[in-house]
Scaffold this motif. Structure first.
Motif, mmCIF file in Angstrom:
data_model
loop_
_atom_site.group_PDB
_atom_site.id
_atom_site.type_symbol
_atom_site.label_atom_id
_atom_site.label_comp_id
_atom_site.label_asym_id
_atom_site.label_seq_id
_atom_site.Cartn_x
_atom_site.Cartn_y
_atom_site.Cartn_z
ATOM 1 N N ALA A 131 -14.240 9.239 7.956
ATOM 2 C CA ALA A 131 -12.915 9.679 7.631
ATOM 3 C C ALA A 131 -12.577 9.452 5.732
ATOM 4 N N ALA A 132 -13.483 7.972 6.003
ATOM 5 C CA ALA A 132 -13.518 7.728 4.267
ATOM 6 C C ALA A 132 -14.541 8.347 3.836
ATOM 7 N N ASP A 133 -15.308 9.139 4.423
ATOM 8 C CA ASP A 133 -16.684 9.859 3.546
ATOM 9 C C ASP A 133 -15.952 11.112 3.573
ATOM 10 N N LEU A 134 -14.765 11.713 4.140
ATOM 11 C CA LEU A 134 -14.819 13.004 4.466
ATOM 12 C C LEU A 134 -13.915 12.481 2.719
ATOM 13 N N VAL A 135 -12.360 11.463 2.818
ATOM 14 C CA VAL A 135 -12.030 11.506 2.030
ATOM 15 C C VAL A 135 -12.688 11.948 0.509
ATOM 16 N N GLU A 163 -4.777 16.757 12.336
ATOM 17 C CA GLU A 163 -4.507 15.504 13.208
ATOM 18 C C GLU A 163 -3.151 15.259 12.981
ATOM 19 N N CYS A 164 -3.040 14.731 11.351
ATOM 20 C CA CYS A 164 -1.890 14.406 11.037
ATOM 21 C C CYS A 164 -1.003 15.175 10.840
ATOM 22 N N HIS A 182 0.841 -1.221 -0.236
ATOM 23 C CA HIS A 182 0.021 -0.217 0.412
ATOM 24 C C HIS A 182 1.093 0.989 -0.519
ATOM 25 N N LEU A 183 0.021 2.410 -0.211
ATOM 26 C CA LEU A 183 0.957 3.665 0.319
ATOM 27 C C LEU A 183 -0.093 4.124 0.727
ATOM 28 N N ASN A 184 0.220 5.549 1.561
ATOM 29 C CA ASN A 184 0.206 6.409 2.164
ATOM 30 C C ASN A 184 0.322 7.017 1.917
ATOM 31 N N VAL A 185 -1.223 8.709 1.596
ATOM 32 C CA VAL A 185 -0.754 9.227 1.522
ATOM 33 C C VAL A 185 -0.498 10.439 2.164
ATOM 34 N N ILE A 186 -0.699 9.972 3.868
ATOM 35 C CA ILE A 186 -0.926 10.805 5.340
ATOM 36 C C ILE A 186 -0.736 9.575 5.922
ATOM 37 N N HIS A 187 -0.313 10.379 6.932
ATOM 38 C CA HIS A 187 0.890 9.743 7.671
ATOM 39 C C HIS A 187 0.810 10.378 9.135
ATOM 40 N N PRO A 188 0.229 10.357 10.091
ATOM 41 C CA PRO A 188 -0.257 8.880 11.000
ATOM 42 C C PRO A 188 -1.843 9.625 10.282
ATOM 43 N N PHE A 189 -2.870 8.382 9.564
ATOM 44 C CA PHE A 189 -4.065 8.461 9.937
ATOM 45 C C PHE A 189 -4.449 8.478 11.095
ATOM 46 N N VAL A 190 -5.972 8.396 11.147
ATOM 47 C CA VAL A 190 -7.009 8.625 12.212
ATOM 48 C C VAL A 190 -7.268 7.175 12.696
ATOM 49 N N ARG A 191 -7.747 7.530 13.821
ATOM 50 C CA ARG A 191 -8.281 6.492 15.167
ATOM 51 C C ARG A 191 -8.781 5.169 15.015
ATOM 52 N N PRO A 192 -8.827 4.096 14.649
ATOM 53 C CA PRO A 192 -9.578 3.367 14.141
ATOM 54 C C PRO A 192 -11.084 3.386 14.068
ATOM 55 N N ASP A 193 -11.853 3.941 15.307
ATOM 56 C CA ASP A 193 -12.967 4.145 15.371
ATOM 57 C C ASP A 193 -13.585 5.525 15.092
ATOM 58 N N LEU A 241 -8.357 6.619 -4.269
ATOM 59 C CA LEU A 241 -8.006 6.102 -2.945
ATOM 60 C C LEU A 241 -8.842 5.095 -2.625
ATOM 61 N N TYR A 242 -8.564 4.484 -1.098
ATOM 62 C CA TYR A 242 -8.647 3.289 -0.397
ATOM 63 C C TYR A 242 -8.594 3.485 0.667
ATOM 64 N N VAL A 243 -9.547 4.135 1.610
ATOM 65 C CA VAL A 243 -9.937 4.033 2.457
ATOM 66 C C VAL A 243 -9.760 2.322 3.585
ATOM 67 N N PRO A 244 -9.283 1.645 4.014
ATOM 68 C CA PRO A 244 -9.651 0.081 4.395
ATOM 69 C C PRO A 244 -10.606 0.272 5.600
ATOM 70 N N PRO A 245 -11.301 -1.053 5.996
ATOM 71 C CA PRO A 245 -11.679 -1.194 7.005
ATOM 72 C C PRO A 245 -10.766 -0.602 8.277
ATOM 73 N N PRO A 246 -11.711 -0.532 9.263
ATOM 74 C CA PRO A 246 -10.490 -0.889 10.419
ATOM 75 C C PRO A 246 -10.883 -1.933 11.065
ATOM 76 N N PRO A 247 -9.525 -2.336 11.685
ATOM 77 C CA PRO A 247 -9.543 -3.292 12.698
ATOM 78 C C PRO A 247 -10.310 -4.008 13.294
ATOM 79 N N PRO A 248 -10.421 -4.979 13.369
ATOM 80 C CA PRO A 248 -11.354 -5.761 14.499
ATOM 81 C C PRO A 248 -10.844 -5.480 15.633
ATOM 82 N N PRO A 249 -10.972 -4.751 16.522
ATOM 83 C CA PRO A 249 -11.132 -4.855 18.339
ATOM 84 C C PRO A 249 -10.331 -5.831 19.058
ATOM 85 N N PRO A 250 -8.918 -5.563 20.199
ATOM 86 C CA PRO A 250 -8.716 -6.467 20.236
ATOM 87 C C PRO A 250 -9.362 -7.751 21.220
ATOM 88 N N PRO A 251 -9.044 -8.594 21.385
ATOM 89 C CA PRO A 251 -9.757 -9.089 21.685
ATOM 90 C C PRO A 251 -9.402 -9.350 23.289
#
Length: 142
Positions: free
Chosen positions: A29-33, A86-87, A13-24, A132-142
């Protein structure tokens, strides 16, 4: 053979901005992008080989945008910066270099040797950027 040791965690992947946003905040963020970049035009992103020396025992070989393509990345970053303040502050934010990691090496010399061996294979390497693709958030930790 060397490869990106983090490929299981972060597929190519290529990050356009880094860091991005919190998973929640990913869905918002995808809508805003999408809204912010809705008028953006397709462009070609040409890549060239590079490496980054982290320290004596680690260097990373990567593909980075060539100088002619970098203005497209800066335009995307400039459009997204006000939406995602915040980036980071502008100087730090604009210095981030999107890259595609090819692998990590045990030394700068090993990275340079690898770049020399494969440089011809990547001459003229590039691709059209249509979205640009904004991936889905990672699953929450167990």
């Amino acid at each position: 053979m060397y490869h990106d040791r983090n490929v299981e965690n972060w597929p190519p992947h290529l990050n356009v901005i880094h860091p991005f946003v919190r998973p929640d905040s990913f869905l918002l963020a995808a809508d805003l992008v999408a809204e912010t970049l809705s008028d953006s035009e397709e462009f070609r992103l040409n890549m060239e080989l590079s490496y980054y020396r982290h320290h004596d025992n680690c260097s990373t070989v990567m593909l980075v945008p060539d100088k002619a393509s970098l203005h497209h990345i800066h335009a995307l970053q400039g459009a997204l910066r006000p939406v995602f303040p915040e980036c980071g502050p502008a100087p730090k934010f604009m210095k981030y270099m999107p890259h595609l990691t090819l692998g990590q090496f045990p030394s700068e010399a090993a990275a340079k040797t690898f770049v020399a061996l494969i440089r011809d294979k990547f001459k003229g390497f590039g691709f059209p950027v249509r979205s640009l693709y904004v991936p889905p958030p990672p699953p929450p930790p167990p």
